[in-house]
Design an enzyme around this catalytic site. Structure first.
Site, mmCIF file in Angstrom:
data_model
loop_
_atom_site.group_PDB
_atom_site.id
_atom_site.type_symbol
_atom_site.label_atom_id
_atom_site.label_comp_id
_atom_site.label_asym_id
_atom_site.label_seq_id
_atom_site.Cartn_x
_atom_site.Cartn_y
_atom_site.Cartn_z
ATOM 1 N N ARG A 175 42.963 26.801 34.521
ATOM 2 C CA ARG A 175 42.848 28.195 34.307
ATOM 3 C C ARG A 175 44.119 28.751 34.355
ATOM 4 O O ARG A 175 44.754 28.554 35.630
ATOM 5 C CB ARG A 175 41.771 28.569 35.349
ATOM 6 C CG ARG A 175 41.636 30.254 35.284
ATOM 7 C CD ARG A 175 40.758 30.687 36.310
ATOM 8 N NE ARG A 175 40.580 31.997 36.286
ATOM 9 C CZ ARG A 175 40.520 32.987 37.260
ATOM 10 N NH1 ARG A 175 40.595 32.428 38.462
ATOM 11 N NH2 ARG A 175 40.284 34.068 36.962
ATOM 12 N N ARG A 206 37.682 46.527 44.763
ATOM 13 C CA ARG A 206 38.477 47.360 43.690
ATOM 14 C C ARG A 206 38.081 48.736 43.243
ATOM 15 O O ARG A 206 36.542 48.577 42.882
ATOM 16 C CB ARG A 206 38.788 46.234 42.470
ATOM 17 C CG ARG A 206 39.513 45.148 42.728
ATOM 18 C CD ARG A 206 40.135 44.109 41.795
ATOM 19 N NE ARG A 206 39.482 42.886 41.928
ATOM 20 C CZ ARG A 206 39.288 41.934 40.943
ATOM 21 N NH1 ARG A 206 39.441 42.227 39.796
ATOM 22 N NH2 ARG A 206 39.092 40.577 41.315
#
Ligand code: ADP
Length: 395
Positions: free
Chosen positions: A89, A239
């Site tokens: 990844r 976030r």
């Protein structure tokens, strides 16, 4: 019986899975963490066993040694299930990587060169790839990028309306993330519905700690809520998602906050945490149920933002065939799913409360039979998608 090893490296840890190349069974998974600390830690899981070990793991290369020991001691044997490739990844592929890519020395340089855009992730991904190459020097290594799926977005969707020369020089544009997950669940939804992916207009809500939404038209990402970095868009655990950029200018003028603190504020201390003091959705829901006003508001802001994007993507797509919920919140919270789509019956979206509340696992439909738009829950499996994409490169 060949296999694919999937690796997801962080700066002080990496996760791995060994996946059967023929029937896609998960043969083993593990986590090597606290690399570089005085005492590191490793876990290794196979279908009928779990092992843990604490020992010093000075670097990623030593970490792969620990992983190989675990395979030797607890199986499955890498001789009877030899990996034919390693899939990695990689978070940021910029505009350069739009498909899974065989790692060559030049590709590694290019991934490193994108570190400015993902300083926490790309250097760690590179370190993991280098260490894995030492552990498996004879195997092909393939990089699978979180951004790649969104490289099909058109310029109107990915361009920020700022000074064009500056944006081009500094590679400032929207890239989007969670692409591996969005690709996997949109494909799985089409298979489940037995409809050709190329015909379907769908949107995917990946709601985990990080959260993003993607409009998928005929299997291609046409718009997504994350941008240059995974900060834009939906409200997340820590976030902020979308804020007026002038808020940052105002904060800088008023508090003299520097770029690192601003980064920390928006990425680590905002979202559900900033609003309610809790970043885990289960805690926020529990507190809201107990009458906590800040948790109640946090939930409402979270849902307002989701519904804002649902409206935008419905109009962008022109028609919606199906909506897919995935990741920790999307797969497990009937409340968030129901509230995200409440009152949209006139738009052909009708969630069935019993189906939505059902706890059965796997892919399932949660809309009523009369609903024009099919609403599904699809458990994401980024590792399996990385394994598939890795195999597509090595044949
Ligand atoms: P990551 O982005 O780290 O991969 P996950 O996809 O695992 O995150 O999602 C984690 C989030 O899922 C957490 O906020 C957690 O509270 C939430 N979650 C898990 N189970 C439930 C549940 N039953 N109800 C609500 N939220 C849940």
């Amino acid at each position: 019986m060949t296999s694919v090893l999937v690796v997801n490296s962080g700066s002080s840890s990496f996760k791995y899975q060994l996946i059967d190349a023929d029937d896609e069974r998960r043969l083993a998974s593990g986590l090597v963490e606290r690399i570089g600390e005085p005492t590191g830690h490793a876990t290794h899981d196979v279908p009928d066993g779990h092992w843990e070990r604490s020992l010093e793991i000075p670097d990623h290369t030593a970490g792969f040694g620990v992983m190989l020991d675990a395979f030797r001691e607890h199986g499955p044997s890498l001789e009877t299930h030899p990996p034919i490739a390693v899939g990695h990844r990689v978070v940021h592929g910029g505009a350069r990587f739009f498909e899974p890519t065989l790692v060559t020395p030049l590709v590694l340089i290019n991934i490193e060169d994108l570190s400015d855009l993902a300083p926490l992730h790309n250097p760690a991904n590179v370190e993991g790839i280098k260490a894995a190459k030492k552990a498996f020097p004879e195997l092909p290594h393939v990089a699978v990028f979180d951004t790649a799926f969104h490289q099909t977005m058109a310029p109107d969707a990915y361009t920020y309306a700022i000074d064009a020369e500056l944006a081009s020089r500094l590679r400032i544009r929207r890239y989007g993330f969670h692409g591996t997950s969005h690709k996997y669940v949109s494909g799985a939804a089409a298979r489940f519905l037995q409809r050709p992916l190329g015909e379907l207009k769908q949107f995917v809500l990946h709601l985990g700690n990080g959260a993003s939404m993607t409009a998928v038209d005929g299997g291609r990402s046409v718009d997504t809520s994350m941008g240059l970095t995974p900060l834009e868009g939906l409200v997340m655990g820590t976030r902020s998602g979308d804020v007026d950029p002038a808020v940052l200018i105002y904060l800088q003028r008023k508090t003299r906050i520097g770029p690192d603190d601003l980064d920390d504020l928006l990425n680590q201390r905002s979202g559900l945490l900033g609003l309610s003091g809790r970043k885990d959705m289960r805690d926020v829901i529990r507190a809201a149920d107990d009458g906590d006003e800040s948790a109640r508001l946090a939930l409402e802001v979270y849902l307002h933002r989701i519904r804002h994007y649902i409206g935008a993507y419905t109009f962008e797509l022109g028609r919606v065939d199906d909506i897919v919920f995935t990741a920790g919140v999307g797969e497990n919270s009937a409340e968030i799913r129901a509230r995200s789509l409440a009152g949209l019956e006139h738009h052909g979206i009708e969630v069935d409360p019993d189906r939505n509340d059902s706890r059965v696992g796997g892919v399932r439909v949660i809309s009523t039979d009369a609903s024009r738009v099919t609403v599904l829950v699809v458990p994401t499996d980024e590792e399996l998608e990385i394994a598939r994409q890795t195999l597509s490169v090595v044949g």
